[in-house]
Design an enzyme around this catalytic site. Structure first.
Site, PDB file in Angstrom:
ATOM      1  N   HIS A  55       0.831  -1.210   0.000  1.00 31.27           N
ATOM      2  CA  HIS A  55       0.000   0.000   0.000  1.00 31.27           C
ATOM      3  C   HIS A  55       0.860   1.252   0.000  1.00 31.27           C
ATOM      4  CE1 HIS A  55      -3.691  -2.271   0.563  1.00 31.27           C
ATOM      5  NE2 HIS A  55      -4.340  -1.134   0.400  1.00 31.27           N
ATOM      6  N   LYS A  87     -10.379  -8.015   7.370  1.00 24.07           N
ATOM      7  CA  LYS A  87     -11.108  -8.341   8.607  1.00 24.07           C
ATOM      8  C   LYS A  87     -10.860  -7.217   9.598  1.00 24.07           C
ATOM      9  CE  LYS A  87      -7.320 -10.697  10.838  1.00 24.07           C
ATOM     10  NZ  LYS A  87      -6.812 -10.400  12.166  1.00 24.07           N
TER      11      LYS A  87
END
Lengths: 281, 183
Positions: free
Chosen positions: B37, B102
């Site tokens: 990222h 999650k």
């Protein structure tokens, strides 16, 4: 004196690394099956079924239960009548970790230079090694591959003696509440109480190596374990955090004497993929 | 009954999804976690091209374990999503539509899902062996030096997920907990 060849230690650590990551303990399976019977939320039941199926697939195909095969933590209880031969004890452990993680197709998750130039060490070493001298001529090796997601939700607080039992309970329950869905519930909660700033964290992690279903030998501490677990399961977080009454499967407390001025408490969170294996040599 | 979706996805598809919906995703998705990222957002800042077409894409927060011989991929469950929160807006601005992970997202991410019409799916954390069965192709397409953190293009078939945050500002974690909490 009993000679123990360090090649054997390497072999055992390699075996433990692969075994722990791929084969769930009976205690965990039983605990999840028990939760399946008491979980009231339909989606919670569905998640628990998925977790049991996941454990079966991992076992059959010999692949990791969870892709995060952890930071390798090794507890070595070494009999004082043991004499190691054939090299360096710590190196032998790390060699076993490197072989296990490479040959077992486990994920290597450790980066060196954590803040300057993080770089994967390539073989999941170094392990965190806790050695203890005990009586006898045996070596007990316990290996815990500790995942990062649940580790991140752990907390430590230097409380004051005045905070008492109620204070500790509130801190423990609050920690689980803050963690919410992040650490892959249903979790196992390890609580350390007493000792020093560093030792209390050790106790909390040591607590999660206990076999599921076992209570603390001191009945008062055992009753705290049961009572606090009940409190946690009222939070409603549930399996995978989607809501339900199975937020934690177990709560284990380990204690140690404290200084009259201090009251350290640590909470180490373990995800449902609680992987611990022991071999006695 | 699960809703079946094919990637890439658009505003129209995203708008149909509501929290609590169980969804089965098929098609290509891209893996990225912490370091990847950072690299993606650095590329954007430098005005460079991304290593894949981000328009309509779904990014899966996962660092799989290595594949054994004869397997497509190793265990491949989701990692905790909040660590990627600071990068979400930059990626949504250029067309990312969905994320799989999650755990809870930040207020900013929940706002971005409304602003840019996106969706956050939850996969079952720790069900990594089970999830790997739904991945039929895997190829490293960028940053191989990152090892488990490299970007992979995955072809998935009926990958089971749940809508955690929809484009209407709802949060399944908050609602689920509210429903089941006692006292």
């Amino acid at each position: 004196m009993r000679d123990v060849n360090l090649e054997l230690i390497t072999e055992v650590v390699k075996y433990l690394s692969i075994e722990a990551s791929t084969i769930a303990n009976d205690g965990l399976v039983k605990s999840l099956q028990k939760a399946l019977k008491t979980e009231a939320s339909p989606v919670g039941v569905e998640i628990l079924e998925q977790l049991l199926e996941n454990i079966e697939i991992a076992k059959t195909e010999k692949i990791p239960i969870c892709q995060d095969t952890g930071f390798t933590v090794v507890y070595a209880d070494i009999g004082q009548d043991v004499h190691f031969v054939g090299g360096d004890f710590n190196e032998a452990i790390n060699k076993g970790v490197a072989q296990g993680y490479t040959d077992g197709f486990l994920r290597k998750s450790i980066v060196a230079n954590p803040i300057t130039e993080p770089q994967n060490t390539g073989d999941n070493t170094p392990a965190i090694i806790h050695t203890h001298l005990v009586q006898g001529d045996k070596v007990k090796l316990t290996l815990l591959p500790k995942g990062g997601g649940s580790e991140n939700m752990s907390r430590l607080k230097m409380m004051t003696p005045a905070d008492g039992v109620e204070g500790v309970k509130n801190f423990v329950v609050e920690t689980v509440k803050i963690a919410g869905p992040n650490p892959c519930p249903p979790i196992i909660v390890g609580v350390g109480i007493g000792g020093t700033f560093d030792y209390v964290a050790y106790l909390a992690k040591k607590a999660i190596t206990r076999e599921l279903g076992q209570r603390h030998p001191n009945p008062t501490i055992a009753s705290f374990e049961t009572e606090w677990l009940k409190e946690i399961n009222k939070l409603g977080i549930g399996p995978a955090g989607l809501g339900g009454n199975t937020t934690a499967l177990e709560l284990f407390i380990e204690e140690f004497p404290r200084h009259i001025a201090t009251f350290p408490v640590a909470v180490n969170i373990q995800c449902h993929a609680a992987r611990v294996k022991t071999v006695i040599i | 009954m699960s809703i079946k979706i094919e990637t890439p996805i658009n505003d129209q598809k995203v708008k149909l999804l509501k929290i609590g919906d169980t969804v089965e995703i098929s098609g290509y998705i891209y893996t990225a976690r912490d370091s990847a990222h950072k690299n993606l957002v650095d590329l954007l800042k430098n005005g460079e091209d991304l290593p894949f077409d981000i328009k309509g894409s779904i990014i899966y927060y996962v660092g799989p374990s290595p594949a054994k011989p004869g397997q497509v991929i190793g265990a491949a469950g989701p990692t905790t999503s909040y660590r990627m929160d600071p990068y979400v807006e930059d990626l949504m601005k250029v067309g990312m539509k969905g994320m799989i992970g999650k755990g809870s997202r930040s207020e900013n991410v929940i706002n971005c899902l409304q602003k840019y019409t996106g969706v956050y799916f939850g996969a079952t954390g720790g069900a990594a062996a089970l999830i790997s069965k739904k991945i039929i192709e895997a190829e490293v397409i960028a940053f191989p030096e990152l090892g488990p953190e490299a970007i992979r293009r995955l072809k998935v078939k009926d990958l089971p997920v749940v809508v955690i945050n929809d484009c209407y500002g709802n949060d399944l974690y908050v609602e689920g907990k509210k429903k089941w909490a006692k006292e």
